[in-house]
Design a protein around this motif. Structure first.
Motif, short mmCIF file in Angstrom:
data_model
loop_
_atom_site.label_atom_id
_atom_site.label_comp_id
_atom_site.label_asym_id
_atom_site.label_seq_id
_atom_site.Cartn_x
_atom_site.Cartn_y
_atom_site.Cartn_z
N ALA A 21 9.60 8.14 0.75
CA ALA A 21 8.21 8.21 0.32
C ALA A 21 7.34 8.88 1.38
O ALA A 21 6.41 9.63 1.06
N LEU A 22 7.65 8.62 2.64
CA LEU A 22 6.91 9.27 3.73
C LEU A 22 7.11 10.79 3.69
O LEU A 22 6.18 11.56 3.90
N ARG A 23 8.34 11.21 3.43
CA ARG A 23 8.63 12.64 3.35
C ARG A 23 7.83 13.29 2.22
O ARG A 23 7.47 14.46 2.29
N ASN A 24 7.58 12.49 1.18
CA ASN A 24 6.81 12.99 0.04
C ASN A 24 5.31 12.77 0.21
O ASN A 24 4.53 12.93 -0.73
N ILE A 25 4.91 12.35 1.41
CA ILE A 25 3.51 12.09 1.77
C ILE A 25 2.88 11.07 0.80
O ILE A 25 1.73 11.20 0.39
N ASN A 26 3.66 10.06 0.45
CA ASN A 26 3.17 8.97 -0.40
C ASN A 26 3.15 7.70 0.45
O ASN A 26 4.08 6.91 0.45
N TYR A 27 2.05 7.52 1.19
CA TYR A 27 1.98 6.45 2.16
C TYR A 27 1.91 5.07 1.51
O TYR A 27 2.45 4.10 2.04
N THR A 28 1.26 4.99 0.38
CA THR A 28 1.15 3.70 -0.31
C THR A 28 2.51 3.21 -0.75
O THR A 28 2.88 2.04 -0.54
N LYS A 29 3.29 4.09 -1.37
CA LYS A 29 4.64 3.72 -1.81
C LYS A 29 5.52 3.38 -0.61
O LYS A 29 6.33 2.44 -0.67
N ALA A 30 5.37 4.13 0.47
CA ALA A 30 6.16 3.87 1.67
C ALA A 30 5.87 2.46 2.19
O ALA A 30 6.79 1.71 2.53
N GLU A 31 4.60 2.09 2.26
CA GLU A 31 4.23 0.78 2.78
C GLU A 31 4.75 -0.35 1.90
O GLU A 31 5.21 -1.38 2.41
N ILE A 32 4.70 -0.17 0.59
CA ILE A 32 5.22 -1.19 -0.33
C ILE A 32 6.71 -1.43 -0.09
O ILE A 32 7.17 -2.57 -0.02
N ASN A 33 7.45 -0.35 0.06
CA ASN A 33 8.90 -0.47 0.29
C ASN A 33 9.22 -1.05 1.67
O ASN A 33 10.12 -1.87 1.81
N PHE A 34 8.47 -0.64 2.68
CA PHE A 34 8.70 -1.18 4.01
C PHE A 34 8.38 -2.68 4.07
O PHE A 34 9.09 -3.45 4.72
N LYS A 35 7.33 -3.07 3.37
CA LYS A 35 6.96 -4.48 3.34
C LYS A 35 8.08 -5.32 2.73
O LYS A 35 8.45 -6.38 3.25
N LYS A 36 8.65 -4.83 1.63
CA LYS A 36 9.75 -5.54 0.98
C LYS A 36 10.97 -5.62 1.90
O LYS A 36 11.63 -6.66 2.00
N ALA A 37 11.28 -4.51 2.58
CA ALA A 37 12.44 -4.48 3.48
C ALA A 37 12.27 -5.49 4.61
O ALA A 37 13.23 -6.19 4.98
N LEU A 38 11.06 -5.59 5.15
CA LEU A 38 10.80 -6.53 6.24
C LEU A 38 10.89 -7.97 5.77
O LEU A 38 11.31 -8.86 6.52
N GLU A 39 10.46 -8.22 4.55
CA GLU A 39 10.57 -9.58 4.01
C GLU A 39 12.03 -10.01 3.91
O GLU A 39 12.37 -11.17 4.15
N LEU A 40 12.90 -9.05 3.57
CA LEU A 40 14.31 -9.36 3.37
C LEU A 40 15.10 -9.37 4.67
O LEU A 40 16.04 -10.15 4.82
N ALA A 41 14.74 -8.50 5.61
CA ALA A 41 15.52 -8.38 6.85
C ALA A 41 14.60 -8.05 8.02
O ALA A 41 14.59 -6.93 8.52
N PRO A 42 13.82 -9.02 8.49
CA PRO A 42 12.83 -8.75 9.55
C PRO A 42 13.43 -8.43 10.91
O PRO A 42 12.75 -7.88 11.77
#
Length: 598
Positions: free
Chosen positions: A374-395
């Protein structure tokens, strides 16, 4: 008896000094126990029990000091001792000696503890104020790492020594599974596998990886028959806590992995997660492991063969989430190296990631990789949503943390802390020092950037672009001779040209700089117009800088993600066109993503 007389009587009977002596001696006992108990493998409950006994004993001791008195004839009740026969004065002096002696011991223990903490962790470093030295994050204390385990690469014991990909894959699958257990601290693959093929003592491995336990083993594979051995070793004394040998058919590989993981968690007194290791057709799994092995070689030929094998794996069994993520990673690698069509690769990558997540909604690595794309596609909102989920699962997953650290909407100092945490969790993944150096550069902490860049280059001395990057840092520090010497060592033509333009621009001015920039622009400007925009922005030529930023936007330059923290862009930020451009590229406000790095 009034209060004053009662107080005087407490003093006469040495109750206050008895209380102080008890507290000081108790503190010394607890400190000594905290050092001695772990040496005898005492459980944490033993120390808690000792403290509880001392707490309960305190009021008993006070009552004893009030009721009884020491006399030349032994203990007697205080009421039975005549005032002229009392020796409370001598007893008071003895209490003074006890208190003084215990305080001396306490001070020595405290000094040893402080010194030990300093030598293990180093002085504390603030992220907000530059200091004279760079300290990579302190390693957790042994108590914090009580259940820390490193899974070493299993040895390939096959007759032809041609099953390295398989033995690596088995150990990595076990590692990944154990890492999902919140009760365990599992050292990452990169650090654990760095000892592969080396005859290194277990104690040294444990010390370097900050692991209290090591799981090692071997794999012997002949046709469809497997022999897997595994043993769990306690690092401190080399004791083998558990070992087992499995002779099975390939069809049983996943049950073997489960059994090994269960044995490890049982011996470390941790509970297994409810989820078992995901199973897949054994032939598909074999091809998946081969594809992963080839991807790690990162050449044009290996990536092409990896792509072929992972597709064959999915054709056999398309219900294995890691295979779909591996497909996305391989496609992205080939796209980055311009080995395949970028547009068709983008579609394949998105499809593969979506499939992996649909098969395993708790697959942290898949969400983190989705954030990167998502970052490569300059979609920061989508990137943050996915990163947040990843951190919740594996901090505490270092791979997840490194991807999250790329989120440019996070405060730069938070990004620095994230990478430092990843280094703490994965101390032998030296490429993270390069990432840390880059963030220090963006934060204009050039001394730290140089130090971490040099540390990275000790282990990767011939990587593309590193000398050009080092030259740029040296130029910012005003070290002209060293910067030019570093530039001469750069082998990549494009990055050397970019580095030369930046160094010239930073150190000099006038016609020489203009000519160097013009040369770079003519030869490479269309390849990445953002870099040309950097040069004009630094020179405060705002019209040309915004012109080339517009070109960078049209070609969707990946470098636009760094624009808010880019030190070369500072001159543009007071221009009205800056906010317009930032809004145009959809760059949001600073992220509110909560990241717990404790």
């Amino acid at each position: 008896m009034n209060f004053k007389n009662h107080f005087e009587e407490l003093k006469r009977r040495n109750v206050f000094k008895a209380a102080l002596a008890y507290l000081v001696v108790s503190w010394v006992i607890v400190q000594v126990a905290s050092i001695v108990f772990p040496a005898f493998k005492a459980t944490p409950g033993a120390l808690r029990t000792l403290i509880l006994v001392l707490v309960i004993g305190f009021p008993v001791w006070l009552i004893f000091a009030w009721v009884y008195e020491v006399t030349p004839d032994g203990l007697k009740k205080t009421k039975a001792v005549a005032r002229n026969e009392s020796i409370t004065g001598e007893t008071s002096k003895k209490f003074n000696q006890i208190i003084l002696g215990a305080l001396i011991v306490a001070i020595v223990l405290l000094a040893v503890n402080v010194y030990g903490t300093y030598t293990r962790n180093g002085p504390e470093v603030s992220d907000t104020k530059p200091d004279k030295s760079e300290n990579i994050p302190a390693i957790d204390s042994e108590s914090d790492q009580e259940k820390s385990v490193a899974v070493l690469a299993f040895a390939d014991m096959s007759p032809e020594k041609d099953q390295e990909y398989f033995s690596d894959g088995i150990s990595e699958e076990i590692l990944n599974y154990l890492a999902k257990n919140p009760e365990l601290s599992v050292i990452s693959r990169t650090s654990s596998f760095s000892f592969k093929g080396k005859d290194t003592d277990i104690r040294e491995i444990g010390k370097k990886l900050n692991a209290n336990y090591v799981l090692e083993g071997s794999v012997r594979k002949a046709d469809s028959t497997l022999r897997i051995t595994a043993q769990l070793i306690h690092v401190d004394d080399g004791a083998h806590l558990w070992s087992e040998t499995y002779d099975r058919k390939m069809d049983d590989i996943f049950s073997i992995q489960d059994e090994i993981a269960e044995a490890v968690t049982k011996n470390l007194e941790a509970s297994l997660l409810g989820k078992e290791i995901a199973e897949v057709d054994t032939e598909a799994y074999n091809k998946y492991l081969q594809a992963k092995h080839l991807w790690n070689q990162y050449t044009q030929e290996s990536l092409e063969n990896a792509d072929k094998l992972i597709n064959e794996s999915i054709e056999i069994d398309d219900n294995y989430a890691p295979a779909w993520l591996m497909l996305a990673i391989i496609k992205d690698s080939r796209r980055n190296m311009n080995f395949i069509n970028r547009e068709s690769a983008a579609k394949d990558i998105d499809k593969a990631i979506d499939k992996a997540i649909s098969l395993d909604p708790e697959y942290a690595e898949a969400y983190a990789f989705a954030g990167r794309i998502a970052l490569r596609n300059i979609n920061y909102t989508k990137a943050e949503i996915n990163f947040k989920k990843a951190l919740e699962l594996a901090p505490r997953n270092p791979d997840v943390l490194i991807l999250v650290s790329q989120l440019p909407t996070l405060d730069i100092k938070v990004r620095i802390r994230i990478v430092k945490k990843a280094i703490e969790l994965d101390p032998l993944e030296y490429i993270n020092y390069y990432r840390l150096s880059y963030l220090y550069f963006l934060d204009e902490q050039y001394e730290k950037a140089l130090k971490t860049q040099e540390k990275y280059m000790l282990y990767y001395p011939n990587s593309m672009g590193d000398y050009a990057g080092k030259a740029e840092i040296l130029a910012q520090l005003g070290k002209e001779r060293e910067a030019l010497e570093a530039l001469e060592k750069e082998k990549d033509e494009f990055l050397k040209a970019y580095g030369n333009a930046m160094v010239t621009m930073i150190l000099y001015a006038g016609e020489k700089t203009d000519q160097t920039i013009e040369t770079f622009k003519t030869k490479y400007g269309q390849q990445d117009p953002y870099m040309v925009a950097q040069m004009y922005a630094w020179q405060n030529k705002k019209d040309k800088a915004f012109e080339w930023l517009g070109k960078a936007y049209k070609v969707e330059s990946v470098n636009l993600v760094q624009i808010m923290d880019d030190p070369y862009m500072k001159n543009l930020k007071n221009d009205r066109r800056w906010e317009e451009f930032v809004e145009k590229i959809g760059f949001p406000q600073k992220s509110n993503l909560e990241i717990n790095l404790d």
